[in-house]
Design an enzyme around this catalytic site. Structure first.
Site, PDB file in Angstrom:
ATOM      1  N   LYS A 483       5.517   7.388 -14.583  1.00 29.29           N
ATOM      2  CA  LYS A 483       4.224   6.751 -14.842  1.00 29.29           C
ATOM      3  C   LYS A 483       3.203   7.194 -13.804  1.00 29.29           C
ATOM      4  O   LYS A 483       3.576   7.712 -12.747  1.00 29.29           O
ATOM      5  CB  LYS A 483       4.408   5.233 -14.781  1.00 29.29           C
ATOM      6  CG  LYS A 483       4.906   4.766 -13.426  1.00 29.29           C
ATOM      7  CD  LYS A 483       5.337   3.303 -13.461  1.00 29.29           C
ATOM      8  CE  LYS A 483       5.749   2.872 -12.068  1.00 29.29           C
ATOM      9  NZ  LYS A 483       6.771   1.850 -12.073  1.00 29.29           N
ATOM     10  N   ARG A 582       5.869 -11.052 -14.196  1.00 28.54           N
ATOM     11  CA  ARG A 582       4.875 -10.063 -14.616  1.00 28.54           C
ATOM     12  C   ARG A 582       4.882 -10.064 -16.141  1.00 28.54           C
ATOM     13  O   ARG A 582       4.047 -10.686 -16.758  1.00 28.54           O
ATOM     14  CB  ARG A 582       5.234  -8.699 -14.012  1.00 28.54           C
ATOM     15  CG  ARG A 582       4.141  -7.697 -14.105  1.00 28.54           C
ATOM     16  CD  ARG A 582       4.356  -6.493 -13.179  1.00 28.54           C
ATOM     17  NE  ARG A 582       5.528  -5.695 -13.518  1.00 28.54           N
ATOM     18  CZ  ARG A 582       5.859  -4.590 -12.852  1.00 28.54           C
ATOM     19  NH1 ARG A 582       5.134  -4.169 -11.810  1.00 28.54           N
ATOM     20  NH2 ARG A 582       6.909  -3.896 -13.195  1.00 28.54           N
ATOM     21  N   TYR A 709     -21.296  11.586  10.442  1.00 29.68           N
ATOM     22  CA  TYR A 709     -22.283  10.590  10.012  1.00 29.68           C
ATOM     23  C   TYR A 709     -22.338   9.406  10.978  1.00 29.68           C
ATOM     24  O   TYR A 709     -21.309   8.989  11.507  1.00 29.68           O
ATOM     25  CB  TYR A 709     -21.901  10.028   8.634  1.00 29.68           C
ATOM     26  CG  TYR A 709     -22.204  10.966   7.494  1.00 29.68           C
ATOM     27  CD1 TYR A 709     -23.503  11.405   7.254  1.00 29.68           C
ATOM     28  CD2 TYR A 709     -21.195  11.398   6.654  1.00 29.68           C
ATOM     29  CE1 TYR A 709     -23.770  12.261   6.185  1.00 29.68           C
ATOM     30  CE2 TYR A 709     -21.447  12.246   5.588  1.00 29.68           C
ATOM     31  CZ  TYR A 709     -22.748  12.674   5.365  1.00 29.68           C
ATOM     32  OH  TYR A 709     -22.998  13.509   4.326  1.00 29.68           O
ATOM     33  N   MET A 758     -17.161  12.718   2.371  1.00 29.33           N
ATOM     34  CA  MET A 758     -16.649  12.798   1.011  1.00 29.33           C
ATOM     35  C   MET A 758     -15.645  13.942   0.858  1.00 29.33           C
ATOM     36  O   MET A 758     -14.564  13.768   0.303  1.00 29.33           O
ATOM     37  CB  MET A 758     -17.807  12.980   0.025  1.00 29.33           C
ATOM     38  CG  MET A 758     -17.370  12.847  -1.423  1.00 29.33           C
ATOM     39  SD  MET A 758     -18.717  13.146  -2.573  1.00 29.33           S
ATOM     40  CE  MET A 758     -19.700  11.689  -2.399  1.00 29.33           C
TER      41      MET A 758
END
Ligand SMILES: *Cc1c(COP(=O)(O)O)cnc(C)c1O
Length: 814
Positions: A483, A582, A709, A758
């Site tokens: 998955k 669940r 930054y 980023m």
């Protein structure tokens, strides 16, 4: 080897059906990797886990005309050798073949280092003797005999690895292969699972040397020293290792990198230049020195040979290429053995077209005509569409190749010709001797030229699966959870590999994931854990098997089944709620569930549940309670159903901590990637994922200046800063900037400084020799994935599934 079928039958006491005169030179046992059918017999190996019988048709389809089988088949066009036991057949034939050859032999066993030492010995000795060795790490009850059958008249020396996984196996191995020179490498815990004690493991390994004249052993393990001296006091025994008690050891300070290593060999001393100084490398080097001494090489010769050793990495990479090509790259070495391995490897893929890029062989032991004739014969059997030859030696034999063949003198000339531009939709095998630097061609063909990659080692995954299997009963099935893009590793690539290795089930979270696998050709049963309402039609269309966790879902799915016109009993999986809270059926819903099931055209393929805390020893009571509820409720369902679905509840840590509750199947996830919370278990697993990049730029930042930054980092002294091309868009959480996280550069952990950008981040590399272009480990061994997850204040699962799709995944197979 080279025998007529009837000779083989005689040697192995088997029966011939058909033409006994056919010559057999190779035995293939995996129908998927048959790369040559000439003089090749297909052996249908039957083991407890698998029967080779079902692959016979496939082998015949590929052109095999001789088969060795336990059960005669109805086909008069092939020669059949009928044996009672396929594994014993192989062992008997190999024993005969080995005993009728007169080669000098080295047998290597131990827990770690077998393959490295074999490859090193081969590098050192193959120029002096015509040498044969085990391919890859073929060392099992099947691998060893197959390795021995490679011995030919021309060989003078054989170097073979011998492995065992259970008590009792070594006697059989020794009966087949009795090396003159024995080498026992490091004994670790790798296969300890089936042994009661380390002592039992050592005794078993030592059985290989029953008939050896001389045995080298790692004497750092005192137990080994004791046992071997007790057993074999009449043999020549030579110990090597880092501690003082050994016959071959180191007497200089290894941390002083300016000095060569000083070796003491019995009473003699000499120096050698060895640059890599971790314990394993040094210990292996001592073993190598011992054997070279035994074979009468002078210290100068030994020095020269050690100097020339190359890292043993022998691996094939498969890389997504431009224009939908798949590139299989092995630019590490080029000899006939590695060429055969590469052909086996590409035989597993089914792209409609294939091309070969091949360079000169750097081989002095063959005459060129003979060598290239053999090469061309092999190549011609692979039916390449196009062949590119690089180098004047191989190009001289262009006419031997059947396919359209183009020749070049150098790699650069090939690149300038733009010949590759016409290749599309195919598999391209790139196989070159080192000095041709064909990796330049690889770079040209690669899809996204990112320096940042997530490298996935499929062999490690297989090792980890096999480790978990070794804890289970042979008949217990295994589902692999793929998955979430197989935990971020790539669901198709992982599933395809697992399908090849006969995984019983695959598990995905959503129908879409299963549909994608089916579209790409995965045929293994797939269970969908979270079948959303809108996806029932595609579940049925693509033969996926839904998890049913409530009456509501059961009814909705059944309605869709009826609408689809489905005729057969459709396989579904019933999820029981046992304490995870669940999804799942609770006790009081079971009777209604049975009533409903009995009216529907479905078959309960399995009944399962999920443990909430299998990884937490402190929650053992809760887990036992869950197991109890599961046992009770699943038994109740089965008693009412009137047939027996598969039962399963264990995830990876369940397999290692609650092995007794394996029922009929287990579901492996993180364990196949190589993680386990228990240190002892983790030590037996292999790391399968590495996140790598390279340094883009290095800057000197002065005291008082700032980095990144918002000027978050202002060093108070001059520092060397590396910028690397990964950032939060690649899945590195911004929270580990500003000294929280570290990456590995120049074998050291270096802090991330300033805020993570980023697409980039900055690293303090002041204490390293780092240069621009140097490799960076975001995680692999230093830091490990687990350590990296700690920086991020999360678990490894989240780290892996957060890595952005733009990070290129590459897959390594040995
Ligand atoms: C993900 C998952 C697993 C695998 O869990 P691991 O901890 O990775 O072994 C097993 N079963 C179910 C139902 C799952 O969703």
């Amino acid at each position: 080897m080279n025998y007529a079928a009837k000779e083989i039958a005689q040697i192995t006491n088997s029966r011939i059906v058909g033409n006994g005169e056919v010559k057999i030179r190779n035995i293939a046992f995996d129908s998927r990797t048959i790369y040559s059918t000439k003089n090749t017999a297909f052996l249908a190996i039957s083991t407890k886990k698998n029967s080779g019988q079902k692959y016979i048709d496939n082998a015949i389809e590929k052109g095999i005309t001789t088969i060795i089988t336990e059960h005669q088949i109805d086909n008069t066009s092939v020669t059949q050798i009928i044996t009672e036991n396929s594994v014993e057949f192989l062992q008997t034939l190999a024993k005969y073949h080995f005993e009728h050859s007169d080669i000098n032999s080295i047998g290597i066993t131990g827990s770690n280092g077998k393959t490295i030492l074999k490859e090193w010995l081969y590098q050192c000795l193959s120029n002096e003797f015509v040498t044969v060795k085990s391919p890859k790490s073929f060392n099992s009850q099947i691998g060893l005999p197959l390795s021995l059958l490679q011995i030919d008249k021309k060989h003078e020396l054989g170097i073979f690895e011998v492995g065992i996984s259970k008590p009792g196996e070594m006697d059989k191995q020794e009966d087949v292969f009795h090396p003159r020179i024995g080498l026992l490498t490091h004994i670790g815990s790798a296969h300890a699972a089936n042994f009661q004690s380390e002592e039992q493991l050592i005794d078993e390994k030592l059985k290989l040397f029953k008939h050896s004249e001389v045995v080298f052993y790692n004497g750092d393990n005192l137990l080994t020293g004791n046992q071997i001296n007790k057993l074999y006091s009449s043999k020549k025994l030579i110990s090597y290792g880092l501690s003082d008690i050994n016959d071959i050891r180191i007497i200089s300070d290894i941390s002083d990198r300016k000095q060569d290593i000083r070796i003491k060999y019995f009473d003699e001393e000499f120096s050698l230049p060895i640059y890599q100084r971790d314990e394993a490398t040094l210990t292996n080097a001592l073993a190598l020195i011992g054997i070279l001494k035994e074979l009468m090489f002078s210290n100068d010769q030994i020095k020269e040979k050690i100097d020339a050793l190359r890292a043993v990495e022998m691996r094939l990479e498969s890389i997504e290429g431009v224009r939908n090509n798949l590139i299989i790259n092995d630019s590490y070495n080029l000899d006939l053995d590695s060429l055969k391995i590469a052909f086996q490897f590409i035989a597993e893929y089914n792209k409609p077209k294939k091309s070969l890029i091949l360079t000169d062989f750097i081989d002095s032991s063959h005459n060129a005509k003979e060598l290239y004739t053999e090469v061309a014969d092999l190549v011609n059997e692979q039916k390449f569409d196009k062949i590119f030859l690089i180098g004047d030696n191989i190009s001289a034999f262009q006419d031997l190749f059947d396919a359209e063949t183009i020749t070049f003198t150098t790699t650069d000339q090939f690149i300038e010709s733009n010949a590759v531009d016409i290749l599309e939709n195919q598999i391209i095998l790139l196989k070159g001797a080192r000095k041709f630097e064909v990796e330049k061609i690889k770079e040209l063909l690669e899809l996204r030229k990112h320096d940042t990659v997530l490298e996935i080692n499929l062999n490690a995954i297989l090792h980890n699966i096999n480790f978990h299997k070794s804890l289970l009963k042979p008949e217990t099935k295994m589902m692999a959870m793929v998955k979430a893009n197989a935990y971020g590793l790539g669901s198709y690539e992982i599933s395809e590999f697992l399908q090849l290795h006969h995984i019983d089930y695959l598990g995905v979270a959503f129908a879409d994931e299963g549909v994608e696998l089916r579209k790409k050709g995965i045929t293994t049963p797939i269970i969908v854990m979270n079948p959303e309402q809108h996806s029932y039609d595609s579940i049925i269309e693509y033969k996926l098997e839904p998890e049913i966790y409530s009456i509501r879902v059961l009814e909705l799915f059944n309605e869709q089944l009826i609408r689809s016109g489905n005729q057969q009993k459709y396989p579904i999986h019933i999820k029981l709620e046992t304490g995870m809270h669940r999804l799942g059926f609770k006790d009081f819903e079971l009777d209604e569930l049975i009533d409903q099931l009995n009216t529907m055209n479905v078959k309960v393929q399995s009944i399962f549940s999920h443990l909430s805390s299998a990884d937490m020893p402190e929650e053992k009571d809760y887990t036992m309670q869950q197991l109890h509820v599961y046992d009770k409720n699943s038994s109740y369902l089965i008693s009412k159903l009137g047939y027996k679905p598969i039962r399963h509840i264990l995830n990876s840590s369940g397999i290692t901590n609650y092995t007794d509750y394996q029922y009929d199947m287990v579901r492996i996830g993180i364990g196949m990637i190589g993680e386990n919370p228990d240190r002892h278990i983790k030590a037996q697993l292999q790391n399968s994922v590495s996140f790598k990049t390279v340094i883009s730029q290095i800057s000197e930042v002065k005291a008082g200046e700032s980095v990144g930054y918002s000027r978050r980092y202002k060093p108070d002294h001059n520092v060397k800063i590396a910028t690397i091309p990964v950032g939060y868009a690649d899945g590195i959480p911004r929270s580990i900037g500003n000294m929280v996280g570290k990456v590995g550069i120049d074998d050291q952990l270096c802090p991330i400084v300033g805020s993570i950008c980023m697409d980039m981040m900055m690293i303090d590399v002041n204490n390293t020799h780092a240069k621009e272009g140097d490799p960076v480990n975001v995680f692999n061994e230093k830091p490990t994935l687990e350590e990296f997850a700690k920086y991020c204040n999360t678990i490894v699962y989240e780290v892996l599934t957060s890595i952005s799709p733009r990070v290129k995944r590459i897959y390594i197979k040995n």
